[in-house]
Design a protein around this motif. Structure first.
Motif, PDB file in Angstrom:
ATOM      1  N   ALA A  81       0.916  -1.680   0.067  1.00  0.00           N
ATOM      2  CA  ALA A  81      -0.050   0.393   0.050  1.00  0.00           C
ATOM      3  C   ALA A  81       0.985   1.150   0.172  1.00  0.00           C
ATOM      4  CB  ALA A  81      -0.452  -0.034   1.033  1.00  0.00           C
ATOM      5  N   GLN A  82       1.753   1.054   0.713  1.00  0.00           N
ATOM      6  CA  GLN A  82       2.987   1.950   0.614  1.00  0.00           C
ATOM      7  C   GLN A  82       3.579   2.577  -0.691  1.00  0.00           C
ATOM      8  OE1 GLN A  82       3.232   3.801   3.227  1.00  0.00           O
ATOM      9  NE2 GLN A  82       1.477   3.209   4.467  1.00  0.00           N
ATOM     10  N   GLU A  83       3.561   2.132  -1.652  1.00  0.00           N
ATOM     11  CA  GLU A  83       4.343   0.683  -2.615  1.00  0.00           C
ATOM     12  C   GLU A  83       3.771   2.710  -3.885  1.00  0.00           C
ATOM     13  OE1 GLU A  83       5.991  -2.812  -2.514  1.00  0.00           O
ATOM     14  OE2 GLU A  83       4.901  -2.193  -3.872  1.00  0.00           O
ATOM     15  N   PRO A  84       4.794   2.437  -5.057  1.00  0.00           N
ATOM     16  CA  PRO A  84       4.132   3.381  -5.668  1.00  0.00           C
ATOM     17  C   PRO A  84       3.300   3.006  -6.920  1.00  0.00           C
ATOM     18  CG  PRO A  84       6.037   3.581  -6.363  1.00  0.00           C
ATOM     19  CD  PRO A  84       5.951   2.893  -5.272  1.00  0.00           C
ATOM     20  N   PRO A  85       2.297   3.690  -7.197  1.00  0.00           N
ATOM     21  CA  PRO A  85       1.075   2.251  -8.003  1.00  0.00           C
ATOM     22  C   PRO A  85       1.434   2.288  -8.977  1.00  0.00           C
ATOM     23  CG  PRO A  85       0.049   4.764  -7.611  1.00  0.00           C
ATOM     24  CD  PRO A  85       1.503   5.429  -6.805  1.00  0.00           C
ATOM     25  N   LYS A  86       1.007   1.483  -9.762  1.00  0.00           N
ATOM     26  CA  LYS A  86       1.207   0.944 -11.146  1.00  0.00           C
ATOM     27  C   LYS A  86       1.441   1.520 -11.857  1.00  0.00           C
ATOM     28  CE  LYS A  86       3.932  -3.611 -10.186  1.00  0.00           C
ATOM     29  NZ  LYS A  86       3.735  -4.380  -8.476  1.00  0.00           N
ATOM     30  N   SER A  87      -0.433   1.947 -11.632  1.00  0.00           N
ATOM     31  CA  SER A  87      -0.853   2.453 -13.097  1.00  0.00           C
ATOM     32  C   SER A  87      -2.205   3.633 -12.215  1.00  0.00           C
ATOM     33  CB  SER A  87      -1.695   0.954 -13.279  1.00  0.00           C
ATOM     34  OG  SER A  87      -3.112   2.133 -13.607  1.00  0.00           O
ATOM     35  N   LYS A  88      -1.625   4.141 -13.087  1.00  0.00           N
ATOM     36  CA  LYS A  88      -2.664   5.714 -12.701  1.00  0.00           C
ATOM     37  C   LYS A  88      -3.998   5.303 -13.143  1.00  0.00           C
ATOM     38  CE  LYS A  88      -0.191   9.754 -13.605  1.00  0.00           C
ATOM     39  NZ  LYS A  88       1.107   9.337 -14.216  1.00  0.00           N
ATOM     40  N   LYS A  89      -4.930   4.519 -13.459  1.00  0.00           N
ATOM     41  CA  LYS A  89      -6.364   4.009 -13.347  1.00  0.00           C
ATOM     42  C   LYS A  89      -7.018   3.521 -11.901  1.00  0.00           C
ATOM     43  CE  LYS A  89      -6.766   2.769 -18.327  1.00  0.00           C
ATOM     44  NZ  LYS A  89      -7.610   2.544 -18.788  1.00  0.00           N
ATOM     45  N   VAL A  90      -8.050   4.198 -11.469  1.00  0.00           N
ATOM     46  CA  VAL A  90      -8.544   4.284 -10.688  1.00  0.00           C
ATOM     47  C   VAL A  90      -9.004   2.800 -10.141  1.00  0.00           C
ATOM     48  CG1 VAL A  90     -11.426   4.659 -11.718  1.00  0.00           C
ATOM     49  CG2 VAL A  90     -10.285   5.408  -8.917  1.00  0.00           C
ATOM     50  N   HIS A 140      -7.519   0.273 -10.909  1.00  0.00           N
ATOM     51  CA  HIS A 140      -5.928  -0.305 -10.550  1.00  0.00           C
ATOM     52  C   HIS A 140      -5.956  -0.175  -8.397  1.00  0.00           C
ATOM     53  CE1 HIS A 140      -2.003  -1.699  -8.801  1.00  0.00           C
ATOM     54  NE2 HIS A 140      -1.367  -0.345  -8.378  1.00  0.00           N
ATOM     55  N   SER A 141      -6.291   1.247  -8.099  1.00  0.00           N
ATOM     56  CA  SER A 141      -5.973   1.621  -7.254  1.00  0.00           C
ATOM     57  C   SER A 141      -7.341   1.116  -6.223  1.00  0.00           C
ATOM     58  CB  SER A 141      -6.327   2.706  -6.999  1.00  0.00           C
ATOM     59  OG  SER A 141      -7.427   2.881  -7.658  1.00  0.00           O
ATOM     60  N   ASN A 142      -8.656   0.621  -7.195  1.00  0.00           N
ATOM     61  CA  ASN A 142      -9.833   0.521  -6.489  1.00  0.00           C
ATOM     62  C   ASN A 142      -9.281  -1.293  -5.597  1.00  0.00           C
ATOM     63  OD1 ASN A 142     -11.177   2.424  -6.541  1.00  0.00           O
ATOM     64  ND2 ASN A 142     -12.514   1.977  -7.534  1.00  0.00           N
ATOM     65  N   ALA A 143      -8.653  -2.022  -6.471  1.00  0.00           N
ATOM     66  CA  ALA A 143      -8.217  -3.649  -6.606  1.00  0.00           C
ATOM     67  C   ALA A 143      -8.012  -3.485  -5.464  1.00  0.00           C
ATOM     68  CB  ALA A 143      -8.316  -4.013  -7.845  1.00  0.00           C
ATOM     69  N   LYS A 144      -6.415  -2.740  -5.215  1.00  0.00           N
ATOM     70  CA  LYS A 144      -5.557  -2.601  -4.483  1.00  0.00           C
ATOM     71  C   LYS A 144      -6.540  -2.351  -3.151  1.00  0.00           C
ATOM     72  CE  LYS A 144      -1.963  -0.179  -3.950  1.00  0.00           C
ATOM     73  NZ  LYS A 144      -0.472   0.669  -4.423  1.00  0.00           N
ATOM     74  N   ASN A 145      -6.699  -1.675  -3.160  1.00  0.00           N
ATOM     75  CA  ASN A 145      -7.184  -1.474  -1.815  1.00  0.00           C
ATOM     76  C   ASN A 145      -7.803  -2.274  -1.585  1.00  0.00           C
ATOM     77  OD1 ASN A 145      -5.428   1.255  -1.662  1.00  0.00           O
ATOM     78  ND2 ASN A 145      -6.791   2.350  -2.718  1.00  0.00           N
TER      79      ASN A 145
END
Lengths: 832, 163
Positions: free
Chosen positions: A291-300, A302-307
């Motif tokens: 969660a602390q690493e920079p995201p691999k993609s700007k798409k939401v 990606h962040s939704n799945a990760k979160n």
């Protein structure tokens, strides 16, 4: 343009849909639909057998019409016919129709089940999937009966195709949810658990939902899944983003599967096996690190799945509540999200923190964010986020920050959305009571609540403040003074009048010394609100007035004047009229002693669970109020009495010593223990339910029993009877309550068939309190009362058991002296 | 998941999938109330809200609202992505899908949904596998799709608008 040919397009259907869309009005639409329905009906009934394509088209049209919102009452037969077709599209439409328009006709059900059975045994995976989808969509009991045995077999069979296995797993889940008793896992358990190791990720994804549900009901049988789940999770979390191919979603490996695995693990306590536990902790740490690493993609996405995985992992950490390091890290991560740009993340962070707040390891860490949360409460534009902030404040409240939090919640309440006010009010009331060190603060808070959100202050809240004021001597004067001041406001809420009326009625004497709040001033203040109030409030005020007469004899003539006025004694409301008449009479004929006894100060309330907590729990559902909270409430409630001797659990049945002094209204008598009823079924305790009933009523009854004696009966909040005979009943001997002499007098007498209501009226007319739900037999009547003679008080209990068939009844009276029992029986028998 | 609803900005229901047994009357009532609640939300508000005792997750794609009702313990963010995955599937199948596709091929929308979600749970999360399953079924059909149906459509393709 679709890349692949889509098969036949059912031109007629498309034309029909266009027609509907082109209709300019609702009437035109209905007209067109009716035309089509008539057409279809005639085609179905027609002589010519319809070909598959036409049948499919018409059934689809019917489906479309139904989905528009119109009722369809035919077409099922044709749909069922389509099921047996060998053409896939026809089968498909048939299945869709019957799963959307579920029909309970048993003949149809039989046919449908037959068709499904054929498809299941067809060995054609596409057909099998269709059948399984249908069962999963309908999930009726009949289907469960027919197929619950077959489907597990399909699920674990070696030669079943993966796609079929997936459908079978979720189909079984649906059947289990609706008919758990018909789905017996027994012999399949270990094979089902083993599906977690399947090569095909889709199979694992489907199977895990099934296993999660089954584990919740049978944790022991499925506990082998834990280690399998941990290793699967570990493999996914540590995989590179290219490993999982199709199951990688925007650079996140198998997010759905990861979330499901984490959910499954929440059904179990932390793994006992050290190795497994170690692996799991490692997993969770990895997730937190990512969660602390920079995201691999700007798409939401990606962040939704990760979160999504992150939040589920945090849920697991909270559930375990045993790794302080992880808990603190989780809390910090959530703290970061609290200030995130994205509203969704702020919302979820607030929600997650609520659960975190109740863990002892992280409670302190959560509290550090209080300023952020308060800020959210004030500045968030989205009401759902504000509500979450309010929930979190409630969860993180403890002694150290109670005053601050209550103040914030009160100011939020002033502008809060109407839909959430009631819940907020309950929460503020609970917090104020729980963390009050200084009860005058508590009284202030509740009165503020009434002032700000009076409409949403439910009865439980203001009953509670009155209970507390009555139980605590130290705050009575303050309460009287505060309430008096609050009532002076030009527009004060009716609930304030209720509370004010009650408190001044009980404790007005504490402030009567000050000329600004002299008795007459108090009375005029209350009476100025009288005509603005509803009937129940007015009734309460009338009771307050008679209490005033008792407390302040100098007000007697003024108040009597008011009671005597036409608007009271000829009031159209029966309750008000009755009270006015009786209070007036009582004030004129009762001696000061009698009056003082009848209107004696309310004794302290016995301890019971806060009904406010119960109401909040009911409102929010079982998860909202933790058991700890309830128990704490009970414990802390012990402080309510200010350490008084009164107290003790009033809900004890029979033999435990309870303050039956309260039961029998004997403040002066020796403490009496509740007598063990000889029949074992009588509940001696009058305080059977939580919650305080309406203030009380006085009812004047002229009873034939006592001949020419005027008897005033009354009961107040706790169903205490004071039967005050105004003549001396000299034939009664002096008695003391003595539990060793239970007496029963059995009277058999013929009587005409009585209606229950009539019996009730007679019993109530005697001035005894009729106790509901006390006797296990609903036909019986149980009453309790106190006979107060000039010298003594005699408690008595009564049970009337009518036997309609035998046209007889049995009347049992118990009191401490035989003679009293006997006499009562004789007198009562005359009534019946 | 308890149910999924697709509706337009005017509140017209385009797809309704129920994963719990409810009477028709209850379904209509729920639909009416929920559609009203969601349509009243402003654009910048978060995608989640509490409604009755359920959590509602919704997202708007062009003219269509996709709305799911999940239970208390379900994961909101992953549900958002379920919605997105479904839109992707529709998009791949129809080729730049728009609301009209779903109106005129409503039965296909249901079929695709069934391959992806079953009983309210994700069944197959590989986009490739789901599409393969649907295409296999399509190959069993004989008559080619009448292309001129495409002429009916002129609406903007909504899948382009997701970010």
């Amino acid at each position: 343009m679709p890349a692949v040919s889509k098969g036949d397009g059912m031109r007629g259907l498309a034309v029909f849909i266009s027609d509907i869309r082109n209709c300019k009005s609702k009437e035109a639409e209905i007209k067109r639909i009716n035309k089509e329905l008539a057409n279809i009906r005639s085609k179905f009934k027609g002589d010519k057998a319809l070909d598959g394509y036409s049948k499919k088209k018409y059934v689809c049209k019917l489906l479309f019409i139904f989905l528009l919102g119109h009722d369809i009452d035919f077409g099922h037969m044709e749909a069922v016919n389509l099921l047996s077709s060998n053409k896939y599209t026809e089968k498909q439409i048939g299945y869709l129709f019957i799963s959307v328009l579920v029909n309970s006709n048993s003949e149809l059900i039989r046919l449908i089940n037959n068709a499904i059975k054929n498809d299941l045994s067809s060995r054609n995976p596409t057909f099998m999937c269709l059948a399984l989808h249908c069962i999963a969509n309908v999930g009726s009991r009949e289907m469960a009966e027919a197929f619950a045995g077959e489907i597990p077999r399909i699920l674990v069979a070696g030669d079943t195709m993966d796609s079929v296995k997936q459908s079978a797993a979720l189909c079984l889940l649906r059947l289990y949810k609706t008919s758990p008793d018909l789905v017996l896992m027994g012999e399949w358990t270990s094979r089902v658990v083993h599906l977690l190791n399947d090569q095909h990720m889709g199979v694992v994804t489907a199977a895990i939902s099934l296993i999660t549900c089954l584990s919740q009901k049978n944790p022991d049988e499925f506990k082998t899944c834990v280690s399998l789940a941990v290793s699967r999770l570990s493999r996914i979390v540590s995989s590179a983003s290219t490993d999982l191919q199709d199951y990688t979603y925007y650079f996140v490996p198998a997010p759905w599967l990861s979330c499901k695995l984490l959910r499954l693990l929440q059904c179990y306590p932390p793994p006992e096996d050290g190795a497994v536990k170690g692996r799991l902790v490692e997993c969770l740490e990895t997730i937190l690190n990512k969660a602390q690493e920079p995201p691999k993609s700007k798409k939401v996405q990606h962040s939704n799945a990760k979160n999504a995985i992150l939040f589920e992992a945090i849920s697991l950490i909270i559930h375990y509540d045993s790794e302080p390091n992880l808990l603190v890290r989780a809390c910090n991560q959530l703290g970061q999200f609290l200030q995130h740009r994205e509203t969704n993340l702020r919302y979820l962070a607030l929600e997650s923190m609520c659960t975190l707040a109740s863990s002892e390891f992280s409670h302190e860490a959560v509290k550090t964010h209080i300023e952020t949360v308060i800020n959210a409460l004030k500045t968030e534009r989205d009401v759902s986020v504000r509500q979450r902030a309010a929930d979190l404040l409630y969860a993180m409240c403890d002694r150290s920050n109670a005053k601050q939090i209550v103040a914030e919640m009160l100011s939020y309440l002033e502008t809060a959305d109407y839909s959430i006010r009631e819940e907020m009010v309950l929460k503020v009331a609970i917090l104020a009571e729980k963390y009050a060190v200084d009860y005058s603060w508590y009284v202030d808070t509740i009165l503020n609540l009434i002032r700000i959100a009076g409409d949403y202050v439910s009865e439980e809240v203001w009953y509670r403040v009155i209970q507390i004021v009555i139980n605590r001597d130290d705050v009575q004067g303050y309460a009287a003074k505060t309430v008096f001041e609050a009532l002076q406001a030009p527009a004060c809420h009716e609930n304030m009048v209720k509370v004010g009326g009650y408190i001044l009625g009980e404790f007005g004497n504490l402030i009567a010394g000050d000329p600004r709040s002299s008795p007459l001033v108090q009375f005029n203040l209350l009476h100025s609100k009288f005509h603005l109030c509803s009937v129940p409030t007015r009734a309460l005020l009338l009771s307050a007035y008679i209490k005033f007469i008792n407390l302040f004899p100098e007000t007697k003539s003024t108040i009597q004047e008011v009671l005597r006025s036409d608007s009271q004694i000829r009031n159209s409301d029966v309750e008000l009229q009755q009270r006015a008449v009786e209070y007036l009479k009582l004030s004129s004929i009762a001696s000061t002693d009698v009056l003082a006894t009848v209107l004696e100060e309310m004794p302290p309330f016995p301890e019971r669970e806060s009904s406010i907590l119960a109401k909040l729990k009911k409102k929010k559902g079982p998860g909202a109020v933790s058991v700890n909270e309830l128990e704490e409430g009970k414990r802390e409630g012990g402080e309510l009495n200010g350490g008084g001797e009164r107290g003790g659990d009033s809900s004890a049945i029979a033999s435990t010593p309870s303050p039956s002094a309260d039961l029998l209204g004997l403040r002066t008598g020796p403490p009496v223990t509740a007598a063990a009823p000889s029949t074992g079924s009588l509940l001696v305790d009058v305080f059977s339910e939580a919650g305080v009933n309406d203030d009380g009523f006085l009812s004047t009854q002229v009873s034939k029993i006592y001949n020419t004696v005027l008897v005033v009966f009354g009961y107040f909040n706790k169903k205490i009877l004071h039967i005050v005979p105004l003549n001396d009943l000299s034939e009664r001997e002096l008695v003391t309550i003595n539990e060793q002499t239970p007496q029963g007098v059995f009277v058999m007498a013929p009587f005409l068939k009585m209606f229950r209501a009539l019996t009730c009226t007679i019993l109530l007319g005697l001035g005894m309190a009729l106790l509901e739900n006390v006797d296990p037999n609903p036909e019986n009547f149980v009453c309790a009362g106190v006979i107060q003679t000039k010298a003594q008080q005699v408690g008595s209990l009564l049970r009337l058991e009518p036997n309609a068939q035998a046209q007889m009844y049995r009347l049992t009276v118990r009191s401490s002296k035989d003679t009293v029992s006997k006499r009562l029986c004789e007198l009562l028998a005359e009534q019946f | 998941m308890q149910f999924m609803l697709l509706f337009s900005r005017q509140g017209k229901l385009r797809l309704q999938k129920w994963y719990v047994p409810l009477s028709d009357k209850e379904k209509k009532k729920i639909t009416r109330e929920l559609v009203q609640t969601v349509l009243a939300r402003k654009p910048k508000m978060c995608s989640f809200l509490e409604w009755r005792d359920l959590k509602i997750v919704y997202k708007r794609y062009a003219s269509l609202y996709f709305c799911c009702a999940i239970e208390d313990q379900d994961n909101e963010l992953i549900t958002l992505e379920i919605i997105h995955r479904y839109v992707e599937l529709l998009d791949k199948y129809f080729g730049s899908v728009c609301e009209l596709d779903i109106i005129f091929n409503f039965e296909k929308a249901y079929f695709i949904l069934d391959e992806f979600l079953l009983g309210g749970e994700a069944q197959e999360t590989s986009k490739k596998n789901v599409l393969k399953a649907i295409e296999q079924a399509d190959l069993l059909q004989e008559v080619r799709r009448l292309c001129f149906l495409k002429a009916f459509r002129g609406q903007k393709h909504f899948a382009e608008q997701y970010s």
